[in-house]
Design a protein around this motif. Sequence first.
Motif, mmCIF file in Angstrom:
data_model
loop_
_atom_site.group_PDB
_atom_site.id
_atom_site.type_symbol
_atom_site.label_atom_id
_atom_site.label_comp_id
_atom_site.label_asym_id
_atom_site.label_seq_id
_atom_site.Cartn_x
_atom_site.Cartn_y
_atom_site.Cartn_z
ATOM 1 N N ARG A 1 31.591 62.672 41.493
ATOM 2 C CA ARG A 1 32.718 62.748 42.508
ATOM 3 C C ARG A 1 33.989 62.454 41.641
ATOM 4 O O ARG A 1 34.854 62.873 42.109
ATOM 5 N N ALA A 2 33.681 61.748 40.664
ATOM 6 C CA ALA A 2 34.978 61.258 40.100
ATOM 7 C C ALA A 2 34.510 61.280 38.465
ATOM 8 O O ALA A 2 34.110 60.102 37.781
ATOM 9 N N TYR B 1 35.845 61.771 35.795
ATOM 10 C CA TYR B 1 36.773 60.926 34.499
ATOM 11 C C TYR B 1 36.476 59.337 34.416
ATOM 12 O O TYR B 1 36.341 58.825 33.538
ATOM 13 N N LEU B 2 35.907 58.958 35.788
ATOM 14 C CA LEU B 2 35.512 57.523 35.655
ATOM 15 C C LEU B 2 34.186 57.343 34.672
ATOM 16 O O LEU B 2 33.772 56.524 34.116
ATOM 17 N N GLY C 1 31.438 56.866 38.742
ATOM 18 C CA GLY C 1 31.840 58.416 38.538
ATOM 19 C C GLY C 1 31.068 59.301 39.508
ATOM 20 O O GLY C 1 31.470 60.429 39.997
ATOM 21 N N GLY D 1 31.607 57.845 43.460
ATOM 22 C CA GLY D 1 33.213 57.766 43.872
ATOM 23 C C GLY D 1 33.487 56.629 44.612
ATOM 24 O O GLY D 1 34.630 56.596 45.676
ATOM 25 N N SER E 1 37.711 52.260 44.136
ATOM 26 C CA SER E 1 39.131 52.580 44.459
ATOM 27 C C SER E 1 40.228 52.489 43.086
ATOM 28 O O SER E 1 39.528 52.172 41.980
ATOM 29 N N ALA E 2 41.310 53.086 42.954
ATOM 30 C CA ALA E 2 42.097 53.042 41.901
ATOM 31 C C ALA E 2 42.375 51.814 41.293
ATOM 32 O O ALA E 2 42.319 51.500 40.129
ATOM 33 N N ALA F 1 39.068 50.679 39.956
ATOM 34 C CA ALA F 1 38.802 51.282 38.661
ATOM 35 C C ALA F 1 39.747 50.649 37.458
ATOM 36 O O ALA F 1 39.204 50.436 36.378
#
Length: 265
Positions: free
Chosen positions: A147-148, A150-151, A227, A230, A233-234, A237
């Motif tokens: 879902r994310a 980049y993480l 990642g 998801g 939170s920002a 992270a």
Amino acid sequence: MSSPALGTLGTLAPSVRRLRALARAELTLLGRNRGVVFTALVVPLVLPFSVRPALDRADLGKQGISVGAAMLTAAIGFSLLFAVYTSLVNAYVARREELVLKRLRTGEPTDPEILTGTALPAITVGLAQALLLCAGCAVLLHAGAPRAPYLTVLGLVAGLVLSAALAALTASFTRTVESGQVTALPLVFVSMAGSGIMFPTEVMPEKLASVCELLPLSPAIRLVRAGWTGQLSAYEALGTLATALAWILVAVLAVRRWFRWEPRR
């Protein structure tokens, strides 16, 4: 008149050539050690299945984590520990005791180039394994797409760099290649149990989880898993990434301070 960009490229080109030569030589030596090759290539692919029963019993659904995502994280964690960390401890110690590192220092390569060139084959193996595991777990274990992503990328890069730095640091206090199998065990066991590799820290008691999240590999593992889920939170992270970078900085400074280039005899 040469431009600054051309000057920079001219400076980097010799360094890249030296790194390539060192990595190629190290890859040849790595291929001759069947025990290390087996540990690096096979163990990370087999061990994740040993944690499957525990993951099936854990209540991962409440935390929004699928068994596939948990096993994927475990597989990448085992790859960092065995394909990168333990294999590099043996490599650094062996090259030091064989006077390879000492001879290299008398030539053109700088100290960072020597350490980096030695680590590149193991890092490449770890990266290739991680990509293979991501694809395999997404299909075979129904982990789905990240879902994310980049993480996961940030976590993987941080984990690879930190594992290499910790290997160099561990080698500093290791006398022989044989004793390297012992000196590497504390970090391996602590990371397996507490960094979210064998089971996510989200299912641990809150106080224990807050302590385990500060272990060296915990931030990288948390980013890899986040990642897929998801769930970070920002703000969380950024905090996790900052912790990972702090560990990398501490490990690099410790290597600069304590790494031994002479044989420990």
